[in-house]
Design an enzyme around this catalytic site. Structure first.
Site, PDB file in Angstrom:
ATOM      1  N   GLU A   1       4.736  -5.048   7.324  1.00 31.25           N
ATOM      2  CA  GLU A   1       4.014  -3.978   8.032  1.00 31.25           C
ATOM      3  C   GLU A   1       4.525  -3.734   9.448  1.00 31.25           C
ATOM      4  O   GLU A   1       4.468  -2.601   9.936  1.00 31.25           O
ATOM      5  CB  GLU A   1       2.509  -4.280   8.078  1.00 31.25           C
ATOM      6  CG  GLU A   1       1.784  -4.113   6.750  1.00 31.25           C
ATOM      7  CD  GLU A   1       1.835  -5.338   5.850  1.00 31.25           C
ATOM      8  OE1 GLU A   1       2.592  -6.283   6.137  1.00 31.25           O
ATOM      9  OE2 GLU A   1       1.099  -5.347   4.849  1.00 31.25           O
TER      10      GLU A   1
ATOM     11  N   GLY B   1       0.641  -4.841   0.877  1.00 32.67           N
ATOM     12  CA  GLY B   1      -0.567  -4.899   0.033  1.00 32.67           C
ATOM     13  C   GLY B   1      -0.322  -5.604  -1.292  1.00 32.67           C
ATOM     14  O   GLY B   1      -1.262  -6.118  -1.904  1.00 32.67           O
TER      15      GLY B   1
ATOM     16  N   ALA C   1       0.879  -1.175   0.000  1.00 33.41           N
ATOM     17  CA  ALA C   1       0.000   0.000   0.000  1.00 33.41           C
ATOM     18  C   ALA C   1       0.911   1.218   0.000  1.00 33.41           C
ATOM     19  O   ALA C   1       2.070   1.137   0.428  1.00 33.41           O
ATOM     20  CB  ALA C   1      -0.874  -0.016   1.240  1.00 33.41           C
TER      21      ALA C   1
ATOM     22  N   GLU D   1      -0.682  -9.153  -0.489  1.00 32.34           N
ATOM     23  CA  GLU D   1      -2.127  -9.351  -0.258  1.00 32.34           C
ATOM     24  C   GLU D   1      -2.908  -9.375  -1.571  1.00 32.34           C
ATOM     25  O   GLU D   1      -3.839 -10.161  -1.734  1.00 32.34           O
ATOM     26  CB  GLU D   1      -2.654  -8.238   0.664  1.00 32.34           C
ATOM     27  CG  GLU D   1      -2.103  -8.385   2.079  1.00 32.34           C
ATOM     28  CD  GLU D   1      -2.433  -7.184   2.958  1.00 32.34           C
ATOM     29  OE1 GLU D   1      -1.971  -6.066   2.642  1.00 32.34           O
ATOM     30  OE2 GLU D   1      -3.168  -7.361   3.939  1.00 32.34           O
TER      31      GLU D   1
HETATM   32  N1  COA Z   1       4.636   3.116  -0.544  1.00 33.85           N
HETATM   33  C1  COA Z   1       5.062   4.286  -1.076  1.00 33.85           C
HETATM   34  N2  COA Z   1       6.183   4.415  -1.787  1.00 33.85           N
HETATM   35  C2  COA Z   1       6.913   3.303  -1.990  1.00 33.85           C
HETATM   36  C3  COA Z   1       6.549   2.059  -1.473  1.00 33.85           C
HETATM   37  C4  COA Z   1       5.353   1.998  -0.723  1.00 33.85           C
HETATM   38  N3  COA Z   1       4.908   0.825  -0.212  1.00 33.85           N
HETATM   39  N4  COA Z   1       7.491   1.153  -1.818  1.00 33.85           N
HETATM   40  C5  COA Z   1       8.416   1.822  -2.536  1.00 33.85           C
HETATM   41  N5  COA Z   1       8.057   3.125  -2.649  1.00 33.85           N
HETATM   42  C6  COA Z   1       8.800   4.205  -3.343  1.00 33.85           C
HETATM   43  C7  COA Z   1      10.013   4.681  -2.577  1.00 33.85           C
HETATM   44  O1  COA Z   1       9.627   5.602  -1.570  1.00 33.85           O
HETATM   45  C8  COA Z   1      10.812   5.287  -3.680  1.00 33.85           C
HETATM   46  O2  COA Z   1      10.266   6.543  -3.997  1.00 33.85           O
HETATM   47  P1  COA Z   1      11.246   7.833  -4.256  1.00 33.85           P
HETATM   48  O3  COA Z   1      12.095   7.418  -5.420  1.00 33.85           O
HETATM   49  O4  COA Z   1      10.282   8.929  -4.586  1.00 33.85           O
HETATM   50  O5  COA Z   1      12.009   8.006  -3.011  1.00 33.85           O
HETATM   51  C9  COA Z   1      10.553   4.362  -4.856  1.00 33.85           C
HETATM   52  O6  COA Z   1       9.330   3.705  -4.561  1.00 33.85           O
HETATM   53  C10 COA Z   1      11.620   3.318  -5.080  1.00 33.85           C
HETATM   54  O7  COA Z   1      11.785   2.597  -3.862  1.00 33.85           O
HETATM   55  P2  COA Z   1      13.187   2.439  -3.095  1.00 33.85           P
HETATM   56  O8  COA Z   1      12.889   2.205  -1.655  1.00 33.85           O
HETATM   57  O9  COA Z   1      14.090   3.574  -3.435  1.00 33.85           O
HETATM   58  O10 COA Z   1      13.733   1.109  -3.778  1.00 33.85           O
HETATM   59  P3  COA Z   1      14.760   0.073  -3.151  1.00 33.85           P
HETATM   60  O11 COA Z   1      15.168  -0.829  -4.260  1.00 33.85           O
HETATM   61  O12 COA Z   1      15.828   0.764  -2.383  1.00 33.85           O
HETATM   62  O13 COA Z   1      13.902  -0.789  -2.098  1.00 33.85           O
HETATM   63  C11 COA Z   1      11.958  -1.969  -1.302  1.00 33.85           C
HETATM   64  C12 COA Z   1      12.840  -1.606  -2.529  1.00 33.85           C
HETATM   65  C13 COA Z   1      10.732  -2.706  -1.850  1.00 33.85           C
HETATM   66  C14 COA Z   1      12.748  -2.896  -0.380  1.00 33.85           C
HETATM   67  C15 COA Z   1      11.547  -0.690  -0.549  1.00 33.85           C
HETATM   68  O14 COA Z   1      11.002   0.229  -1.473  1.00 33.85           O
HETATM   69  C16 COA Z   1      10.530  -0.905   0.522  1.00 33.85           C
HETATM   70  O15 COA Z   1      10.861  -1.411   1.600  1.00 33.85           O
HETATM   71  N6  COA Z   1       9.250  -0.514   0.285  1.00 33.85           N
HETATM   72  C17 COA Z   1       8.196  -0.553   1.254  1.00 33.85           C
HETATM   73  C18 COA Z   1       7.717  -1.973   1.422  1.00 33.85           C
HETATM   74  C19 COA Z   1       6.635  -2.004   2.498  1.00 33.85           C
HETATM   75  O16 COA Z   1       6.861  -1.752   3.655  1.00 33.85           O
HETATM   76  N7  COA Z   1       5.429  -2.371   2.082  1.00 33.85           N
HETATM   77  C20 COA Z   1       4.308  -2.488   2.969  1.00 33.85           C
HETATM   78  C21 COA Z   1       3.550  -1.238   3.027  1.00 33.85           C
HETATM   79  S1  COA Z   1       2.184  -1.361   4.146  1.00 33.85           S
END
Ligand code: COA
Length: 262
Positions: A137, A114, A69, A117
């Site tokens: 989460e 999400g 999400a 999910e």
């Molecule tokens: N919500 C909002 N933005 C998200 C996102 C999310 N769930 N997942 C990734 N993004 C965004 C990042 O903020 C980043 O945006 P920016 O370039 O404007 O800063 C962009 O997507 C790229 O992500 P980034 O984190 O730079 O890539 P990465 O390769 O370093 O890491 C992940 C990849 C998937 C490990 C990392 O993005 C992450 O942990 N995301 C969240 C996962 C999460 O907690 N999901 C559950 C949400 S309830």
């Protein structure tokens, strides 16, 4: 066939298989409220468009299916707003889970929160070898809110589910297959084709029988009615369909059945 335009989804149809691509690659296809609204809309289209016989959901780009999400929309929400968000997520993902046409997730990268999910709300999952699954989460002081605590337990069992839910750790595609979370693992280039190949087999069968497989299997987790009762009704209903008459007659006449979906 022309399908409806969406701003966060790309849709296309080929040989009756409708492909929905969540298209926010710069945010790893995170599910913001617009994506959720459009997912709800697109499943109305899936249900009502007779040209669509099956669905594949995937993510744009080579990195993510859906990375969760959209966390930026969580800031400052109250208890009630959090509950509303979860209720709406449940409603949309139930729509996917209960879709009468088969829905497969082609998981082409991160399927987190999400995203995991969403994949679990689909009828089954095919993953590319770079896919990663997790419910991270707890890292945000949250729990899954779009059905993840329920469907993860259903799919991989309580012990493994609780380990993933409580550690927030990711698993790779091979581990997901070993756990039963995904059915097959392929290369990233092949993941859509693999899903298509399986769906081509499914859509060659009688559509009403396919719908009833979905509803009877979903009934295992229906807390209010016995799935066995639902199976009895669905089995009985099949006898009223032209396709059942055609299928059994064709078998006895040693020919290939021609199903018409009625
Ligand atoms: N919500 C909002 N933005 C998200 C996102 C999310 N769930 N997942 C990734 N993004 C965004 C990042 O903020 C980043 O945006 P920016 O370039 O404007 O800063 C962009 O997507 C790229 O992500 P980034 O984190 O730079 O890539 P990465 O390769 O370093 O890491 C992940 C990849 C998937 C490990 C990392 O993005 C992450 O942990 N995301 C969240 C996962 C999460 O907690 N999901 C559950 C949400 S309830």
């Amino acid at each position: 066939m022309k399908t409806m335009p969406y701003s966060t989804l790309i849709t296309s149809i080929e040989k009756a298989i409708f492909i929905i691509t969540v298209n926010r690659p710069e945010k790893l296809n995170a599910l913001n409220s617009q994506v959720m609204t459009e997912l709800s809309e697109v499943f109305k289209e899936v249900e009502t468009n007779p040209e669509i016989k099956a669905v594949i959901i995937t993510g744009a780009g080579s990195k993510a299916f859906v990375a969760g999400a959209d966390i930026s929309e969580f800031v400052g929400l109250s208890n009630g707003e959090g509950m509303d968000l979860a209720r709406r997520g449940h409603e949309i993902f139930f729509k996917i889970e209960n879709c009468r046409k088969p829905v497969v997730a082609a998981v082409n990268g991160f399927a987190l929160g999400g995203g995991c999910e969403l994949a679990m709300a689909c009828h089954f999952r095919i993953a590319s070898d770079n896919a990663r699954f997790g419910q991270p989460e707890v890292n945000l002081g949250l729990i899954p809110g779009y059905g993840g605590t329920q469907r993860l337990v259903q799919l991989i069992g309580k012990g493994r589910a609780l380990q993933l839910l409580m550690t927030g750790n990711m698993i790779d595609a091979q581990t997901a297959m070993q756990y039963g979370l995904v059915n097959e693992v392929t290369t990233q280039e092949e993941v859509i084709n693999k899903a298509k190949t399986i769906l081509e087999i499914i859509i060659s069968k009688a559509p009403l029988a396919i719908s009833r497989c979905i509803s009877a299997a979903n009934a295992v987790f229906n807390g209010t009615r016995s799935g066995y009762d639902i199976e009895i009704e669905a089995f009985g209903d099949c006898f009223e369909s032209e396709d059942m008459k055609e299928g059994t007659t064709a078998f006895l006449e040693k020919r290939i059945p021609v199903f018409k979906g009625n």
